[in-house]
Design an enzyme around this catalytic site. Sequence first.
Site, short mmCIF file in Angstrom:
data_model
loop_
_atom_site.label_atom_id
_atom_site.label_comp_id
_atom_site.label_asym_id
_atom_site.label_seq_id
_atom_site.Cartn_x
_atom_site.Cartn_y
_atom_site.Cartn_z
N SER A 158 0.84 -1.19 0.00
CA SER A 158 0.00 0.00 0.00
C SER A 158 0.88 1.25 0.00
O SER A 158 1.68 1.44 -0.92
CB SER A 158 -0.95 -0.06 1.20
OG SER A 158 -2.01 0.85 1.06
N GLU A 168 -10.35 -4.54 -5.04
CA GLU A 168 -9.92 -3.49 -4.12
C GLU A 168 -9.83 -2.13 -4.81
O GLU A 168 -9.69 -2.04 -6.05
CB GLU A 168 -8.60 -3.87 -3.46
CG GLU A 168 -7.39 -3.95 -4.37
CD GLU A 168 -6.11 -4.11 -3.55
OE1 GLU A 168 -5.76 -3.16 -2.85
OE2 GLU A 168 -5.48 -5.18 -3.63
N HIS A 227 -7.46 -5.97 0.23
CA HIS A 227 -6.26 -5.14 0.26
C HIS A 227 -5.28 -5.66 1.32
O HIS A 227 -5.59 -5.73 2.50
CB HIS A 227 -6.67 -3.71 0.58
CG HIS A 227 -5.56 -2.72 0.58
ND1 HIS A 227 -4.81 -2.43 -0.54
CD2 HIS A 227 -5.05 -1.92 1.57
CE1 HIS A 227 -3.92 -1.51 -0.26
NE2 HIS A 227 -4.03 -1.20 1.03
#
Length: 304
Positions: free
Chosen positions: A149, A238, A268
């Site tokens: 991320s 996602e 995610h």
Amino acid sequence: MVQLTLPLPLARTVLGPVFRVMLNSRLPFPVQRALMNAGAVAQGGPRGLHLQRVRLGGRPAERVTVGPVSDSATVLYLHGGGYTVGSPATHRGLAGYLSRETGCPVQVLDYRLAPEHPFPAALEDAEAAFLELVAFGYRPERIAVAGDSAGGGLSVALAEKLRDVHGFVPAALGLIAPWTDPNEIPERDSDLVLTRPWSRACAAAYLGDGDSYDTGYAPGLADLRGLPPTYVQADVDELLHGQCTRFVAKLRAAGVPVQFSETEGLWHVAQLQAALIGPAAEVTKELGGFLRQALRPAQTRSIG
């Protein structure tokens, strides 16, 4: 790797409300951090995980190993959390699985978080950590950088800065749903883990008074030529899937060798639940295999 413990529908039912509580834009970031650290224990990790608290680039870090490891190569791991939350504690189990798969120590950096420390603090910390690993005796081509991320976006920004300022790049990039352009507003309100209000709050906190088009902040906007072999994983459901797809296309257009792994039915950064979810364990093993191959001595690597 591990046996399936929770069926995917049950896991989604259990985890959805947990994520909504932890990653809530109405909660102060220090409260979110405390909740994430407290909940990290439930995610588990592989047997035999050994933890050593160290300092790297002037910041706290954890050196995570599982079983016998070779110290001729290493992985620098940059955790996710929107640049505002997350820590080595939240990613300890994932680091353990990557150590087991690569046969190398995994160094999880506790870089400074926003809004107390906005951009470029995290990038400065990542750069200092990588350079200290080089000073320790690791060659750049024997250091892989991985992250999820925001940590995935930070990994790309680090590789670009190493290329442009220092004239070398890591052995590889291992990216789990990398957030490479915080300027981009999600098309949907939410997925199982993320919400649009939370991601916008994180983007604003990280930017501070900076320039949103600075490629250190949004590394997906940069020239990607010369980056090392890169692995990217994203689930099709996602919020970041579209951004990841476009980033992979840009990498390929720049001539960067890419492995793109698209899952269906996960969420995610499901790799954080690898100890609990069979498909998450498998995709974690896939990332570990990519990094292991990239870190093998050049003379023993297979071609193609």
